[in-house]
Design a protein around this motif. Structure first.
Motif, mmCIF file in Angstrom:
data_model
loop_
_atom_site.group_PDB
_atom_site.id
_atom_site.type_symbol
_atom_site.label_atom_id
_atom_site.label_comp_id
_atom_site.label_asym_id
_atom_site.label_seq_id
_atom_site.Cartn_x
_atom_site.Cartn_y
_atom_site.Cartn_z
ATOM 1 N N VAL A 30 0.863 -7.475 -2.467
ATOM 2 C CA VAL A 30 -0.072 -6.830 -1.549
ATOM 3 C C VAL A 30 0.259 -5.353 -1.422
ATOM 4 O O VAL A 30 1.427 -4.973 -1.249
ATOM 5 C CB VAL A 30 -0.034 -7.493 -0.157
ATOM 6 N N ALA A 31 -0.764 -4.509 -1.517
ATOM 7 C CA ALA A 31 -0.645 -3.079 -1.226
ATOM 8 C C ALA A 31 -1.647 -2.748 -0.137
ATOM 9 O O ALA A 31 -2.755 -3.301 -0.117
ATOM 10 C CB ALA A 31 -0.911 -2.245 -2.471
ATOM 11 N N HIS A 32 -1.272 -1.827 0.770
ATOM 12 C CA HIS A 32 -2.125 -1.515 1.918
ATOM 13 C C HIS A 32 -2.800 -0.152 1.820
ATOM 14 O O HIS A 32 -3.508 0.249 2.746
ATOM 15 C CB HIS A 32 -1.313 -1.607 3.213
ATOM 16 N N ASP A 33 -2.565 0.557 0.717
ATOM 17 C CA ASP A 33 -3.277 1.825 0.537
ATOM 18 C C ASP A 33 -3.534 2.062 -0.950
ATOM 19 O O ASP A 33 -2.985 1.361 -1.807
ATOM 20 C CB ASP A 33 -2.512 3.000 1.150
ATOM 21 N N GLY A 34 -4.388 3.055 -1.242
ATOM 22 C CA GLY A 34 -4.797 3.309 -2.610
ATOM 23 C C GLY A 34 -3.673 3.699 -3.549
ATOM 24 O O GLY A 34 -3.547 3.127 -4.639
ATOM 25 N N PRO A 35 -2.825 4.671 -3.179
ATOM 26 C CA PRO A 35 -1.751 5.082 -4.094
ATOM 27 C C PRO A 35 -0.791 3.942 -4.457
ATOM 28 O O PRO A 35 -0.415 3.801 -5.628
ATOM 29 C CB PRO A 35 -1.041 6.189 -3.303
ATOM 30 N N ASP A 36 -0.411 3.136 -3.483
ATOM 31 C CA ASP A 36 0.478 2.003 -3.783
ATOM 32 C C ASP A 36 -0.226 0.983 -4.677
ATOM 33 O O ASP A 36 0.379 0.420 -5.601
ATOM 34 C CB ASP A 36 0.936 1.326 -2.494
ATOM 35 N N GLY A 37 -1.504 0.753 -4.389
ATOM 36 C CA GLY A 37 -2.258 -0.178 -5.216
ATOM 37 C C GLY A 37 -2.368 0.293 -6.654
ATOM 38 O O GLY A 37 -2.196 -0.489 -7.598
ATOM 39 N N LEU A 38 -2.650 1.579 -6.842
ATOM 40 C CA LEU A 38 -2.758 2.130 -8.189
ATOM 41 C C LEU A 38 -1.418 2.034 -8.911
ATOM 42 O O LEU A 38 -1.369 1.673 -10.103
ATOM 43 C CB LEU A 38 -3.230 3.575 -8.135
ATOM 44 N N HIS A 39 -0.334 2.354 -8.211
ATOM 45 C CA HIS A 39 0.989 2.286 -8.829
ATOM 46 C C HIS A 39 1.284 0.879 -9.338
ATOM 47 O O HIS A 39 1.748 0.699 -10.486
ATOM 48 C CB HIS A 39 2.063 2.716 -7.828
ATOM 49 N N LEU A 40 1.010 -0.124 -8.533
ATOM 50 C CA LEU A 40 1.254 -1.498 -8.953
ATOM 51 C C LEU A 40 0.358 -1.886 -10.124
ATOM 52 O O LEU A 40 0.796 -2.537 -11.079
ATOM 53 C CB LEU A 40 1.034 -2.452 -7.781
ATOM 54 N N LEU A 41 -0.896 -1.477 -10.064
ATOM 55 C CA LEU A 41 -1.839 -1.835 -11.128
ATOM 56 C C LEU A 41 -1.434 -1.215 -12.463
ATOM 57 O O LEU A 41 -1.653 -1.803 -13.526
ATOM 58 C CB LEU A 41 -3.249 -1.382 -10.742
ATOM 59 N N LEU A 42 -0.832 -0.022 -12.406
ATOM 60 C CA LEU A 42 -0.434 0.664 -13.634
ATOM 61 C C LEU A 42 0.919 0.192 -14.174
ATOM 62 O O LEU A 42 1.214 0.396 -15.361
ATOM 63 C CB LEU A 42 -0.365 2.176 -13.396
ATOM 64 N N THR A 43 1.719 -0.432 -13.342
ATOM 65 C CA THR A 43 3.088 -0.751 -13.759
ATOM 66 C C THR A 43 3.392 -2.240 -13.865
ATOM 67 O O THR A 43 4.408 -2.621 -14.458
ATOM 68 C CB THR A 43 4.107 -0.123 -12.784
ATOM 69 N N VAL A 44 2.537 -3.087 -13.313
ATOM 70 C CA VAL A 44 2.776 -4.528 -13.324
ATOM 71 C C VAL A 44 1.591 -5.219 -13.999
ATOM 72 O O VAL A 44 0.437 -4.808 -13.818
ATOM 73 C CB VAL A 44 2.956 -5.074 -11.889
ATOM 74 N N GLN A 45 1.871 -6.261 -14.781
ATOM 75 C CA GLN A 45 0.805 -7.011 -15.440
ATOM 76 C C GLN A 45 0.269 -8.087 -14.496
ATOM 77 O O GLN A 45 1.014 -8.989 -14.087
ATOM 78 C CB GLN A 45 1.326 -7.659 -16.719
ATOM 79 N N TYR A 46 -1.001 -7.976 -14.141
ATOM 80 C CA TYR A 46 -1.650 -8.961 -13.271
ATOM 81 C C TYR A 46 -2.763 -9.685 -14.012
ATOM 82 O O TYR A 46 -3.374 -9.138 -14.941
ATOM 83 C CB TYR A 46 -2.234 -8.278 -12.028
ATOM 84 N N ASP A 47 -3.038 -10.904 -13.561
ATOM 85 C CA ASP A 47 -4.180 -11.640 -14.099
ATOM 86 C C ASP A 47 -5.482 -11.188 -13.451
ATOM 87 O O ASP A 47 -6.553 -11.321 -14.042
ATOM 88 C CB ASP A 47 -3.985 -13.143 -13.865
ATOM 89 N N LEU A 48 -5.394 -10.637 -12.234
ATOM 90 C CA LEU A 48 -6.580 -10.185 -11.503
ATOM 91 C C LEU A 48 -6.147 -9.247 -10.390
ATOM 92 O O LEU A 48 -5.104 -9.453 -9.767
ATOM 93 C CB LEU A 48 -7.324 -11.388 -10.898
ATOM 94 N N ALA A 49 -6.952 -8.220 -10.151
ATOM 95 C CA ALA A 49 -6.748 -7.337 -9.000
ATOM 96 C C ALA A 49 -7.941 -7.474 -8.066
ATOM 97 O O ALA A 49 -9.095 -7.402 -8.503
ATOM 98 C CB ALA A 49 -6.598 -5.886 -9.454
ATOM 99 N N ILE A 50 -7.659 -7.685 -6.791
ATOM 100 C CA ILE A 50 -8.689 -7.744 -5.753
ATOM 101 C C ILE A 50 -8.583 -6.446 -4.965
ATOM 102 O O ILE A 50 -7.584 -6.215 -4.275
ATOM 103 C CB ILE A 50 -8.511 -8.964 -4.838
ATOM 104 N N LEU A 51 -9.604 -5.597 -5.066
ATOM 105 C CA LEU A 51 -9.545 -4.265 -4.473
ATOM 106 C C LEU A 51 -10.579 -4.103 -3.372
ATOM 107 O O LEU A 51 -11.763 -4.391 -3.581
ATOM 108 C CB LEU A 51 -9.809 -3.186 -5.528
ATOM 109 N N ASP A 52 -10.140 -3.609 -2.223
ATOM 110 C CA ASP A 52 -11.095 -3.100 -1.242
ATOM 111 C C ASP A 52 -11.610 -1.766 -1.777
ATOM 112 O O ASP A 52 -10.943 -1.108 -2.584
ATOM 113 C CB ASP A 52 -10.412 -2.911 0.109
ATOM 114 N N VAL A 53 -12.800 -1.362 -1.373
ATOM 115 C CA VAL A 53 -13.334 -0.077 -1.831
ATOM 116 C C VAL A 53 -12.795 1.064 -0.972
ATOM 117 O O VAL A 53 -12.256 2.050 -1.476
ATOM 118 C CB VAL A 53 -14.874 -0.072 -1.816
#
Length: 229
Positions: A30-53
């Motif tokens: 879980v990430a609670h803001d955009g920068p943390d979410g982007l960092h995780l998405l770029l550095t960790v392999q996920y099967d799916l990302a659920i993003l708030d807009v």
């Protein structure tokens, strides 16, 4: 084991969704803001990302666009309170798999997550491009550009969103209900011909000038984009 990234700035909603997904046997970061979410998405392999807009720091659209430019092809499901048609179209054009408007039942979210995961078991997320080619058709989702051969197709935003949906799921028949839901954010009713009208208009640009037809009607089921012999 399925690994999910959830980027949601509302702690209560994040905790609720994370708990539900974990109860279904998934691993959830879980990430609670955009920068943390982007960092995780770029550095960790996920099967799916659920993003708030709407997120602090970076919005969901920027996260997705940045990730695609960095060649990270993790499937994305948007969840948001923004229910305008233009928002849904933008998300699809950027390459999101689906778009779920708040408030929603967890069962609906789970059903959509499972559909996306099943689809990407057949076509792994790491190999999914942002440029799709089918015959002489080429669709660039990031540049919002579609061509057949050397001819550029002049499409409206909704026509491009419709074509994007069909080309990303080429070979899979898309029902009128699915098309109406994803492109127009509406429940399909039998006396509504908006999908048929849009398909007809798309055909005049995509197929009518060319000998090889790509957009086909499957009677009683829906529409499919594919090359047929």
């Amino acid at each position: 084991m399925t690994k999910i990234l959830l980027v949601e700035d509302q702690p209560t909603a994040a905790a609720y969704l994370s708990k539900g997904l974990k109860e279904e046997g998934m691993v959830v970061d879980v990430a609670h803001d955009g920068p943390d979410g982007l960092h995780l998405l770029l550095t960790v392999q996920y099967d799916l990302a659920i993003l708030d807009v709407m997120l602090p720091g970076l919005d969901g659209w920027t996260i997705l666009e940045t990730a695609r430019r960095a060649q990270r092809q993790t499937p994305v499901l948007f969840v948001t309170a923004r229910d305008a048609i233009d928002d849904r179209v933008r998300g699809l054009e950027l390459g999101a798999e689906d778009y779920l408007v708040k408030p929603f039942a967890f069962s609906e979210l789970l059903a959509r997550v499972r559909v996306i995961l099943r689809r990407n078991e057949r076509s792994p997320a790491t190999s999914e491009p942002t440029v799709f080619e089918l015959g002489d058709l080429r669709v660039d989702l990031l540049k919002h550009r579609a061509t057949r051969g050397t001819d550029r197709l002049e499409l409206t935003p909704k026509e491009f969103a419709l074509l994007s949906l069909l080309v990303r799921r080429s070979g899979e028949v898309q029902s009128r209900t699915v098309i109406a839901d994803l492109v127009w954010d509406m429940n399909f009713e039998s006396d509504t011909n908006i999908v048929e009208v849009a398909i007809r208009r798309l055909r005049t640009k995509l197929d009518d000038p060319y000998s090889v037809k790509l957009l086909h009607t499957v009677r009683g089921v829906g529409y499919v984009l594919e090359v047929r012999n």
